[in-house]
Design a protein around this motif. Structure first.
Motif, short mmCIF file in Angstrom:
data_model
loop_
_atom_site.label_atom_id
_atom_site.label_comp_id
_atom_site.label_asym_id
_atom_site.label_seq_id
_atom_site.Cartn_x
_atom_site.Cartn_y
_atom_site.Cartn_z
N LYS A 49 0.81 -1.22 0.00
CA LYS A 49 0.00 0.00 0.00
C LYS A 49 0.84 1.27 0.00
O LYS A 49 0.42 2.28 -0.53
CB LYS A 49 -0.95 0.01 1.19
CG LYS A 49 -2.03 -1.04 1.13
CD LYS A 49 -2.95 -0.90 2.34
CE LYS A 49 -2.95 -2.14 3.16
NZ LYS A 49 -3.85 -2.07 4.31
N ASP A 50 2.03 1.21 0.58
CA ASP A 50 2.86 2.42 0.65
C ASP A 50 3.86 2.54 -0.50
O ASP A 50 4.67 3.45 -0.53
CB ASP A 50 3.58 2.52 2.00
CG ASP A 50 4.57 1.38 2.22
OD1 ASP A 50 4.62 0.43 1.41
OD2 ASP A 50 5.31 1.43 3.23
N ASN A 51 3.81 1.63 -1.45
CA ASN A 51 4.68 1.69 -2.62
C ASN A 51 4.25 2.85 -3.52
O ASN A 51 3.11 2.91 -3.99
CB ASN A 51 4.63 0.37 -3.39
CG ASN A 51 5.46 0.38 -4.65
OD1 ASN A 51 6.24 1.29 -4.91
ND2 ASN A 51 5.28 -0.65 -5.46
N LYS A 52 5.14 3.76 -3.78
CA LYS A 52 4.85 4.94 -4.59
C LYS A 52 4.32 4.58 -5.98
O LYS A 52 3.51 5.29 -6.55
CB LYS A 52 6.12 5.79 -4.70
CG LYS A 52 5.98 7.04 -5.52
CD LYS A 52 7.28 7.81 -5.54
CE LYS A 52 7.17 9.04 -6.41
NZ LYS A 52 8.44 9.78 -6.48
N PHE A 53 4.76 3.47 -6.54
CA PHE A 53 4.41 3.09 -7.90
C PHE A 53 3.44 1.92 -7.99
O PHE A 53 3.35 1.25 -9.01
CB PHE A 53 5.68 2.77 -8.69
CG PHE A 53 6.66 3.91 -8.73
CD1 PHE A 53 6.39 5.04 -9.48
CD2 PHE A 53 7.82 3.85 -7.99
CE1 PHE A 53 7.29 6.10 -9.50
CE2 PHE A 53 8.72 4.90 -8.01
CZ PHE A 53 8.45 6.04 -8.77
N LYS A 54 2.69 1.69 -6.92
CA LYS A 54 1.84 0.50 -6.83
C LYS A 54 0.88 0.34 -8.01
O LYS A 54 0.78 -0.73 -8.60
CB LYS A 54 1.09 0.46 -5.51
CG LYS A 54 0.21 1.68 -5.27
CD LYS A 54 -0.32 1.69 -3.84
CE LYS A 54 -1.01 2.97 -3.51
NZ LYS A 54 -0.12 4.01 -3.02
N GLU A 55 0.13 1.39 -8.36
CA GLU A 55 -0.85 1.28 -9.44
C GLU A 55 -0.18 1.07 -10.78
O GLU A 55 -0.63 0.25 -11.59
CB GLU A 55 -1.77 2.50 -9.50
CG GLU A 55 -2.71 2.64 -8.33
CD GLU A 55 -2.18 3.56 -7.24
OE1 GLU A 55 -0.99 3.91 -7.26
OE2 GLU A 55 -2.98 3.94 -6.36
N VAL A 56 0.89 1.81 -11.04
CA VAL A 56 1.59 1.71 -12.32
C VAL A 56 2.25 0.35 -12.48
O VAL A 56 2.15 -0.28 -13.53
CB VAL A 56 2.63 2.85 -12.45
CG1 VAL A 56 3.43 2.72 -13.73
CG2 VAL A 56 1.93 4.20 -12.39
N ASP A 57 2.93 -0.12 -11.43
CA ASP A 57 3.57 -1.43 -11.49
C ASP A 57 2.55 -2.52 -11.81
O ASP A 57 2.78 -3.39 -12.65
CB ASP A 57 4.24 -1.77 -10.15
CG ASP A 57 5.53 -1.00 -9.91
OD1 ASP A 57 6.02 -0.34 -10.85
OD2 ASP A 57 6.04 -1.05 -8.78
N ASN A 58 1.42 -2.48 -11.13
CA ASN A 58 0.41 -3.50 -11.35
C ASN A 58 -0.24 -3.37 -12.72
O ASN A 58 -0.52 -4.37 -13.36
CB ASN A 58 -0.63 -3.48 -10.23
CG ASN A 58 -0.11 -4.16 -8.98
OD1 ASN A 58 1.05 -4.00 -8.62
ND2 ASN A 58 -0.95 -4.91 -8.32
N ALA A 59 -0.47 -2.14 -13.18
CA ALA A 59 -1.08 -1.96 -14.50
C ALA A 59 -0.18 -2.51 -15.60
O ALA A 59 -0.66 -3.16 -16.54
CB ALA A 59 -1.38 -0.48 -14.75
#
Length: 133
Positions: A49-59
């Motif tokens: 949850k605290d990963n700055k790039f969480k949404e982009v990495d997963n997308a």
């Protein structure tokens, strides 16, 4: 940066998928018919949850899941609703039971199955593009 903080959880137990779908539907105020397309397989893409790039990495990872699914003749649909309810108690219970860490949020799921019309080829999309020399 090669952090690799994601986790991919493939669920092929339809009872568990539908149980999660019912919890998500309830958390979002949907009616009882909400079923996340009732897939054969659900790949849950989670990230810290605290990963700055969480949404982009997963997308980026999910795009590859879609390309691979289509290449195998399968249909694939993005399920985005869990991003709004992954920490509600009932949904989190299901995620914990599936081995998704408490410090992870769900930033997309891939519902994979066989297309109803038998074709895994997406419709042609005409977008706008520019080439500048």
């Amino acid at each position: 940066m090669n952090n690799q903080k994601w986790q991919f959880t493939a669920v092929n137990n339809r009872e568990k998928i539908q149980s999660l779908a019912r919890a998500v539907g309830k958390a979002l105020g949907r009616d009882e018919s909400y079923n996340m397309y009732s897939p054969e397989v659900l790949i849950i893409c989670s990230n810290e949850k605290d990963n700055k790039f969480k949404e982009v990495d997963n997308a980026c990872a999910m795009e590859n899941i879609y390309i691979a699914s289509t290449a195998l003749g399968l249909g694939c649909v993005w399920i985005n609703q869990l991003k709004d309810c992954f920490d509600t108690p009932e949904v989190r219970k299901h995620l914990n039971d599936l081995g998704i860490p408490e410090n992870h949020g769900v930033f997309g799921c891939a519902a994979i199955g066989y297309p109803a019309d038998g074709s895994a080829h997406p419709k042609e999309i005409h977008g706008k593009y520019l080439i500048i020399n």
